[in-house]
Enzyme design. Structure first.
Site, PDB file in Angstrom:
ATOM      1  CG  ASP A  27      -1.956   0.980   1.339  1.00 31.82           C
ATOM      2  OD1 ASP A  27      -2.417   1.410   0.269  1.00 31.82           O
ATOM      3  OD2 ASP A  27      -2.362   1.345   2.465  1.00 31.82           O
ATOM      4  CG  HIS A  28      -0.478   4.884   0.347  1.00 25.60           C
ATOM      5  ND1 HIS A  28      -0.877   5.909  -0.478  1.00 25.60           N
ATOM      6  CD2 HIS A  28      -1.588   4.491   1.027  1.00 25.60           C
ATOM      7  CE1 HIS A  28      -2.181   6.135  -0.310  1.00 25.60           C
ATOM      8  NE2 HIS A  28      -2.638   5.283   0.592  1.00 25.60           N
ATOM      9  CG  ASN A  34      -7.136   0.737   0.035  1.00 24.31           C
ATOM     10  OD1 ASN A  34      -7.451  -0.194  -0.689  1.00 24.31           O
ATOM     11  ND2 ASN A  34      -6.037   1.442  -0.161  1.00 24.31           N
ATOM     12  N   GLY A  72      -9.198   5.448   2.057  1.00 22.88           N
ATOM     13  CA  GLY A  72      -9.946   6.131   3.109  1.00 22.88           C
ATOM     14  C   GLY A  72     -11.346   5.550   3.241  1.00 22.88           C
ATOM     15  N   GLY A  73     -11.426   4.221   3.212  1.00 22.16           N
ATOM     16  CA  GLY A  73     -12.735   3.564   3.226  1.00 22.16           C
ATOM     17  C   GLY A  73     -13.435   3.589   4.581  1.00 22.16           C
ATOM     18  CB  SER A  74     -12.188   3.876   8.063  1.00 23.71           C
ATOM     19  OG  SER A  74     -11.422   2.721   7.940  1.00 23.71           O
ATOM     20  CB  THR A 105      -9.319   4.198  10.503  1.00 30.55           C
ATOM     21  OG1 THR A 105      -8.345   4.942   9.775  1.00 30.55           O
ATOM     22  CG2 THR A 105      -9.608   4.879  11.821  1.00 30.55           C
ATOM     23  N   GLY A 165      -8.220   7.902   7.536  1.00 27.45           N
ATOM     24  CA  GLY A 165      -8.430   8.110   8.973  1.00 27.45           C
ATOM     25  C   GLY A 165      -9.776   8.748   9.262  1.00 27.45           C
TER      26      GLY A 165
HETATM   27  P1  13P Z   1      -8.735   4.325   6.333  1.00 30.56           P
HETATM   28  O1  13P Z   1      -7.751   4.354   7.451  1.00 30.56           O
HETATM   29  O2  13P Z   1      -9.550   5.561   6.254  1.00 30.56           O
HETATM   30  O3  13P Z   1      -9.548   3.084   6.336  1.00 30.56           O
HETATM   31  O4  13P Z   1      -7.891   4.317   4.966  1.00 30.56           O
HETATM   32  C1  13P Z   1      -7.146   3.196   4.623  1.00 30.56           C
HETATM   33  C2  13P Z   1      -6.412   3.390   3.348  1.00 30.56           C
HETATM   34  O5  13P Z   1      -6.869   4.027   2.440  1.00 30.56           O
HETATM   35  C3  13P Z   1      -5.112   2.713   3.216  1.00 30.56           C
HETATM   36  O6  13P Z   1      -4.488   3.002   2.012  1.00 30.56           O
END
Ligand code: 13P
Length: 309
Positions: A80-81, A228, A207-209, A231, A178
């Site tokens: 990831d990233h 993804n 940023g799926g959370s 969090t 996050g």
């Molecule tokens: P969240 O922490 O918002 O779930 O984002 C995770 C993410 O996008 C990891 O690349």
């Protein structure tokens, strides 16, 4: 079974569901996610951010890979990233079968060049590549600055994909990594729809959370094939550990300290898998035995050649 992330998300895109990509920061997470995926017969992606990678080290990546290989459901192991070529090379050397290169903070042309360099290398060993265009915000960014969000431009996205040949694209459509301190978690479905129409390829939601379920469902209906989650699976785990420590100040054995955290985390993983529509989809992947063959063919000589070229 270790399966190419390309196969996982291509099928998801075509069938309008999304594969959950869960960040793993320790060996407990890996086991919890695989347990739930197997129970719900769901394909899943185990992904490792460079900070998680630094924390766990290469030998744990081998464990993550082993867990994927011996799983009864299709699993990809994804970087990831990735911050640059060095992160990607480390992942390839550790036999991850999927990588993200994130040079999205660079100007457009440099983002293309950095991504293309990774695609050219990774595709030589059958590794799928995800990249990012625009900027997914972060809880650490200034709220006045829209939390660092720069929405992905559809025309630029078309050029970006054509020139880099990435396998899937992370798009900035309103989410942030996050929590959302101001509660501003509105996914721009119109923008996503424009991107989906112009790209016609699997899109990735970072940023799926902390997003409303109905928005996630809508996003999946408009081209998101990988979501993804970090969090939302970390918070309940560590907070449950804290609660257990408070309740059992004199205990220390893992079988006393961790079950509640595991249970809380598994509950969220199960909810997400169901929300993404991937529950019950694992077995359909086994019908196409040709595509199940991992694209990733780890060949030490080629990898050395790539690394030392
Ligand atoms: P969240 O922490 O918002 O779930 O984002 C995770 C993410 O996008 C990891 O690349």
């Amino acid at each position: 079974m270790l399966v190419s992330s390309k196969y996982l998300v291509d099928v998801a895109y075509k069938e309008h569901f999304a594969v959950g990509a869960f960040n793993v920061g320790n060996s407990e997470f890996v086991k919890n996610i695989i347990d739930v995926a197997e129970e719900l017969r769901a394909p899943v992606i185990l992904q490792v951010h460079p900070c998680e990678y630094d924390l766990m080290g290469s030998r744990i990546i081998k464990y993550v890979r082993e867990m994927a290989m011996t799983s009864t459901v299709p699993v990809a192991v994804h970087l990831d990233h990735g911050r640059g070529i060095n992160d990607v090379m480390r992942a390839i050397r550790d036999q991850m079968n999927s990588v993200m290169i994130d040079t999205s903070a660079l100007p457009f042309k440099e983002n293309i060049d950095g991504t293309k360099q990774v695609v050219d290398l990774a595709h030589r060993v059958g590794i799928a590549v995800e990249a990012e265009l625009g900027s997914i915000g972060s809880r650490d960014a200034d709220e006045k600055d829209n939390m660092g969000r720069i929405y992905t431009d559809p025309q630029l996205a078309r050029r970006f994909v054509d020139e880099t040949q990435v396998d899937d694209l992370a798009v900035a459509v309103g989410t942030v990594h996050g929590p959302y301190p101001s509660g501003d978690n509105d996914i721009k479905i119109d923008r996503l729809d424009e991107l989906n129409v112009i790209l016609r390829m699997p899109l990735v939601l970072h940023g799926g959370s902390n997003n409303p379920d109905d928005k996630i469902r809508e996003a999946i209906a408009h081209g998101i094939a990988k979501v993804n989650i970090s969090t939302d699976i970390k918070m309940p785990f560590y907070h449950a550990i804290k609660d257990t420590v408070i309740e059992h100040p004199n205990d220390y054995e893992p079988w006393i300290m961790t079950p509640r955290a595991d249970e809380k985390q598994k509950k969220v993983v199960a909810e997400k898998i169901k929300l993404f529509g991937s529950a019950g989809k694992a077995d359909s992947y086994f019908e196409d035995s040709e595509r199940l063959k991992p694209l990733f063919t780890y060949d030490a000589d080629t990898v050395d050649e790539i690394i030392y070229d």
